[in-house]
Design a protein around this motif. Structure first.
Motif, mmCIF file in Angstrom:
data_model
loop_
_atom_site.group_PDB
_atom_site.id
_atom_site.type_symbol
_atom_site.label_atom_id
_atom_site.label_comp_id
_atom_site.label_asym_id
_atom_site.label_seq_id
_atom_site.Cartn_x
_atom_site.Cartn_y
_atom_site.Cartn_z
ATOM 1 N N THR A 113 -25.091 -6.945 11.187
ATOM 2 C CA THR A 113 -23.738 -7.102 11.698
ATOM 3 C C THR A 113 -22.829 -5.997 11.179
ATOM 4 O O THR A 113 -23.162 -5.279 10.237
ATOM 5 C CB THR A 113 -23.183 -8.480 11.295
ATOM 6 O OG1 THR A 113 -21.982 -8.729 12.018
ATOM 7 C CG2 THR A 113 -22.906 -8.552 9.810
ATOM 8 N N SER A 114 -21.672 -5.866 11.793
ATOM 9 C CA SER A 114 -20.714 -4.841 11.405
ATOM 10 C C SER A 114 -20.191 -5.091 9.996
ATOM 11 O O SER A 114 -19.865 -6.223 9.631
ATOM 12 C CB SER A 114 -19.537 -4.836 12.387
ATOM 13 O OG SER A 114 -18.504 -3.983 11.931
ATOM 14 N N SER A 167 -16.549 -7.804 14.094
ATOM 15 C CA SER A 167 -17.366 -8.135 15.262
ATOM 16 C C SER A 167 -16.499 -8.242 16.514
ATOM 17 O O SER A 167 -15.341 -8.675 16.457
ATOM 18 C CB SER A 167 -18.099 -9.460 15.046
ATOM 19 O OG SER A 167 -18.924 -9.394 13.905
ATOM 20 N N GLU A 181 -22.634 -11.036 16.809
ATOM 21 C CA GLU A 181 -22.905 -9.664 17.247
ATOM 22 C C GLU A 181 -23.756 -8.919 16.221
ATOM 23 O O GLU A 181 -23.557 -9.038 15.018
ATOM 24 C CB GLU A 181 -21.598 -8.902 17.450
ATOM 25 C CG GLU A 181 -21.814 -7.475 17.952
ATOM 26 C CD GLU A 181 -20.533 -6.661 18.021
ATOM 27 O OE1 GLU A 181 -20.464 -5.748 18.850
ATOM 28 O OE2 GLU A 181 -19.605 -6.938 17.233
ATOM 29 N N ARG A 182 -24.724 -8.146 16.710
ATOM 30 C CA ARG A 182 -25.508 -7.224 15.889
ATOM 31 C C ARG A 182 -25.316 -5.815 16.444
ATOM 32 O O ARG A 182 -25.249 -5.631 17.663
ATOM 33 C CB ARG A 182 -26.995 -7.580 15.911
ATOM 34 C CG ARG A 182 -27.313 -8.951 15.357
ATOM 35 C CD ARG A 182 -27.094 -9.015 13.846
ATOM 36 N NE ARG A 182 -27.616 -10.250 13.290
ATOM 37 C CZ ARG A 182 -26.965 -11.393 13.255
ATOM 38 N NH1 ARG A 182 -25.742 -11.475 13.763
ATOM 39 N NH2 ARG A 182 -27.515 -12.475 12.730
ATOM 40 N N ASN A 242 -22.279 0.633 14.261
ATOM 41 C CA ASN A 242 -21.408 0.143 13.197
ATOM 42 C C ASN A 242 -20.535 1.260 12.650
ATOM 43 O O ASN A 242 -19.353 1.054 12.355
ATOM 44 C CB ASN A 242 -22.250 -0.459 12.073
ATOM 45 C CG ASN A 242 -21.402 -1.024 10.953
ATOM 46 O OD1 ASN A 242 -20.495 -1.809 11.172
ATOM 47 N ND2 ASN A 242 -21.698 -0.596 9.736
ATOM 48 N N SER A 254 -14.180 -13.222 13.639
ATOM 49 C CA SER A 254 -15.344 -12.671 12.944
ATOM 50 C C SER A 254 -15.816 -13.556 11.794
ATOM 51 O O SER A 254 -17.014 -13.738 11.587
ATOM 52 C CB SER A 254 -15.025 -11.271 12.413
ATOM 53 O OG SER A 254 -14.802 -10.368 13.464
#
Length: 203
Positions: free
Chosen positions: A27-28, A49, A54-55, A61, A99
């Protein structure tokens, strides 16, 4: 350039592993916010996110961090994140598409949960552990990680060995085709007890 990077999870970055930078593996996670609380907050990561669960790829990123609209100079991929930043209005990341709802309930949602992996800018090498019978286990070697590597890919903890086809075309009769601690001193790899610890490359 390596295609893998260190990803972390768990409170105080206790769990680490390698992830393929080309795949949406984590993830971010962005660092660099210092307006509140001083320099110590630089290791407090924001999770930015665009939608729940979310990935992103590593590059994705990186762009997300650079383009974060609320900070004029953007942010950077975290080098060594200590935790997710305040789950309040201090940094605002929790209001960004909800998020922080993805963190669970640990400590009010503030701590990195073990089910969530976050990108870092640190390298991570994928190695192999080879036993005396030539069976192989995948081992992750995250930079700066003396303990806390994901057990499945930790040198001391892994039990997931599998067989491979070793190249025997240039091996003399009666000799082993794989790294072995006594016969060939692990063929240039590191000897650890009864095992060989070797680097890998994709050809």
């Amino acid at each position: 350039e390596s295609e893998s990077a260190k990803v972390v999870a768990g409170s105080n970055m206790r769990t680490a592993a390698c992830a393929d930078k080309r795949l949406p593996s984590a993830t971010s996670t962005c660092c660099g916010y210092t307006a509140v609380g001083g320099a110590d907050r630089e290791t407090w990561a924001d999770m930015l996110s665009e939608y729940r669960n979310e990935r992103l790829t590593y590059d994705g990123n990186e762009v997300r961090c650079q383009n974060w609209k609320d900070i004029p100079l953007g942010r950077v991929v975290c080098d060594n994140p200590a935790r997710i930043g305040p789950s309040s209005m201090w940094t605002g990341h929790c209001q960004h598409h909800m998020s922080c709802k993805d963190f669970g309930d640990g400590d009010g949602g503030r701590w990195m949960e073990s089910v969530w992996y976050h990108w870092t800018s640190q390298p991570c090498e994928i190695k192999v552990k080879i036993d005396v019978e030539g069976m192989v286990a995948i081992v992750h070697a995250p930079q700066g990680q003396s303990n806390g590597t994901l057990p499945l890919v930790d040198f001391d903890s892994t039990v997931s060995f599998f067989s491979v086809h070793w190249d025997e075309s240039n091996v003399a009769a009666g000799r082993l085709a794989y790294p072995h601690k006594s016969e060939n001193l692990c063929d240039g790899g590191e000897i650890r007890g009864d095992f060989c610890f070797c680097s890998t490359s994709v050809q």
